[in-house]
Design an enzyme around this catalytic site. Structure first.
Site, PDB file in Angstrom:
ATOM      1  CG  HIS A  74      -0.255   0.045   2.539  1.00 21.32           C
ATOM      2  ND1 HIS A  74       0.013   1.215   3.219  1.00 21.32           N
ATOM      3  CD2 HIS A  74       0.237  -0.952   3.322  1.00 21.32           C
ATOM      4  CE1 HIS A  74       0.617   0.931   4.370  1.00 21.32           C
ATOM      5  NE2 HIS A  74       0.775  -0.371   4.460  1.00 21.32           N
ATOM      6  CG  ASP A  76      -3.181   3.577   2.480  1.00 23.15           C
ATOM      7  OD1 ASP A  76      -2.549   2.582   2.076  1.00 23.15           O
ATOM      8  OD2 ASP A  76      -4.071   3.504   3.349  1.00 23.15           O
ATOM      9  CG  ASP A 107       3.131   0.726   7.862  1.00 27.31           C
ATOM     10  OD1 ASP A 107       2.870  -0.065   6.927  1.00 27.31           O
ATOM     11  OD2 ASP A 107       2.350   0.964   8.788  1.00 27.31           O
ATOM     12  CD  GLU A 141      -2.484  -1.916   5.651  1.00 22.58           C
ATOM     13  OE1 GLU A 141      -2.402  -2.917   6.376  1.00 22.58           O
ATOM     14  OE2 GLU A 141      -2.126  -0.782   6.028  1.00 22.58           O
ATOM     15  CD  GLU A 142      -1.355   2.277   7.508  1.00 27.86           C
ATOM     16  OE1 GLU A 142      -2.048   1.889   8.472  1.00 27.86           O
ATOM     17  OE2 GLU A 142      -0.142   2.033   7.405  1.00 27.86           O
ATOM     18  CD  GLU A 170       1.950  -3.806   5.765  1.00 27.21           C
ATOM     19  OE1 GLU A 170       2.693  -2.989   6.344  1.00 27.21           O
ATOM     20  OE2 GLU A 170       0.802  -3.526   5.386  1.00 27.21           O
ATOM     21  CG  HIS A 368       1.368   3.688  12.255  1.00 30.08           C
ATOM     22  ND1 HIS A 368       0.097   3.210  12.508  1.00 30.08           N
ATOM     23  CD2 HIS A 368       1.673   3.249  11.008  1.00 30.08           C
ATOM     24  CE1 HIS A 368      -0.329   2.503  11.473  1.00 30.08           C
ATOM     25  NE2 HIS A 368       0.625   2.514  10.547  1.00 30.08           N
TER      26      HIS A 368
END
Length: 395
Positions: A74, A76, A107, A141-142, A170, A368
């Protein structure tokens, strides 16, 4: 024509795209340009659903005679928070002391950048691929994960696509590159319990029915006894209470309603359906055998609502996929990676219905977080692992 062989340049181009879910932010466009330099054909389907934002996705393929390997991921990213807290702007891809800073660095724009570089290096050295490689990349995805991988897989299948194996990029390594390959994931199930009582004055409890007593009783029935003790490949199933709320700011008022939400990560002792049945059984027994008020004859009144779709537990057994990736990691890092099913859910939960899937990427220590970052040495190391895997997978 210069191929995108440098993972640092690839990642910088992706980080500079502010693709906070649901915004595409230019990230898929940047990736598509890299892939087209290598002869990939690309599609950008947009999916919609009720009460969710439209999401743009990318499916790109370079075809050849032989097995079909999918790389999934992903572009995003989660919001950066207050940018003033960052050492460097979150979408600047700044490099300092051999480290690149930016939202999505690990990520998981970093994993995408490395796999692109690995494919480019393979093509540069060998001229072609003895099979097909596809990139299945979502921008959802997030977020809710409704208009992303799950729909993109079905979209591709309807157009005749099928795959022999998949890697999801990931960040799987807890501490250092080469620590861990994910070969499965626990299932995930969430719910909310609501208990209804009778509001009243805290000094006159005999005139009220306190739902807090009920919610505590019902939650306790889910916490004890343990659901299981774990299995050969999975740790014990675990339930966490994530919220308890009565919506009451007054200290002298007994509320009329209390709610509690929970999430359980479960192993292969259970299916989502059998676990739901176990939870319902525990709640019904606790509600029947307890009361909101002494002397009250009626059982606890409650409602149970399942939240979102459950994620099902899975375990990959494909020896070629796991063995080839393990050997590639060991050859580059000198470490034999742990084969694990720990951690949260990922889009691998959707891919497992179409082909064998494993996950391997960068280290996840800063994902994150403010100042998310990746060592440039790790980008090169992961690229070498992916490149070796591609060469050995296609023989």
């Amino acid at each position: 024509m210069t191929l995108p062989v440098n993972p640092v340049d690839n990642l910088a181009a992706l980080i500079r795209c502010p693709s906070v879910t649901p915004a595409e932010g230019g990230a898929l466009t940047a990736l598509e340009k890299m892939l087209k330099l290598m002869g990939f054909s690309a599609n950008r389907p947009v999916f919609s659903d009720d009460n969710t934002p439209d999401i743009e996705n990318l499916y790109a393929r370079k075809s050849g005679n032989g097995p079909h390997l999918m790389f999934a991921g992903h572009t995003d990213v989660v919001p950066p928070g207050d940018e003033k807290d960052w050492k460097h702007p979150p979408f600047a891809a700044a490099i300092e002391d051999g480290v690149m800073y930016g939202r999505g660095a690990v990520d998981m724009k970093g994993g995408i950048a490395c796999f692109v570089a690995a494919v480019a290096r393979h093509i540069e050295k060998h001229g072609n691929i003895k099979g097909s490689i596809s990139f299945l990349i979502t921008g959802d995805e997030e977020g809710p994960a409704v208009n992303g991988t799950v729909k993109l897989l079905e979209w591709a299948k309807q157009r005749g696509e099928s795959w022999d194996a998949s890697i999801v990029g990931e960040p799987t390594n807890p501490n250092a590159l080469g620590d861990m390959i994910k070969i499965g994931r626990r299932g995930s199930l969430s719910g909310t319990i609501t208990v209804h009582g009778v509001q009243g004055h805290a000094a006159y409890p005999h005139l009220a029915e306190n739902p807090v007593r009920g919610i505590v009783t019902l939650v306790d029935s889910l916490l004890c006894p343990a659901f299981d003790e774990g299995t050969a490949n999975f740790q014990a199933s675990n339930l966490e209470v994530t919220t308890i709320d009565v919506g009451n700011k007054a200290t002298n008022v007994i509320p009329n309603k209390a709610t509690a939400s929970f999430n359980i990560r479960f192993n292969d002792t259970w299916t989502a359906e059998s676990l739901q049945a176990e939870i319902i059984s525990r709640l019904e027994r606790a509600a029947r055998d307890n009361r909101l008020r002494q002397g009250r004859e009626t059982p606890i009144k409650y409602e149970l609502t399942w939240r979102e779709r459950p994620s099902h537990v899975f375990l990959t057994h494909d020896e070629k996929l796991i063995g080839t990736l393990t050997a590639s990691v060991e050859a580059v890092t000198g470490k034999r990676p742990e084969l694990s099913t720990s951690g949260g859910t990922s889009d691998a939960r959707f891919i497992k219905d179409y082909c064998p899937v494993v996950e391997f990427g960068l280290t996840g220590q800063t994902m994150h977080m403010v100042d998310e970052r990746v060592a440039l040495a790790d980008l090169e190391g992961l690229t070498q692992i992916y490149e070796r895997f591609i060469a050995d997978f296609f023989g």
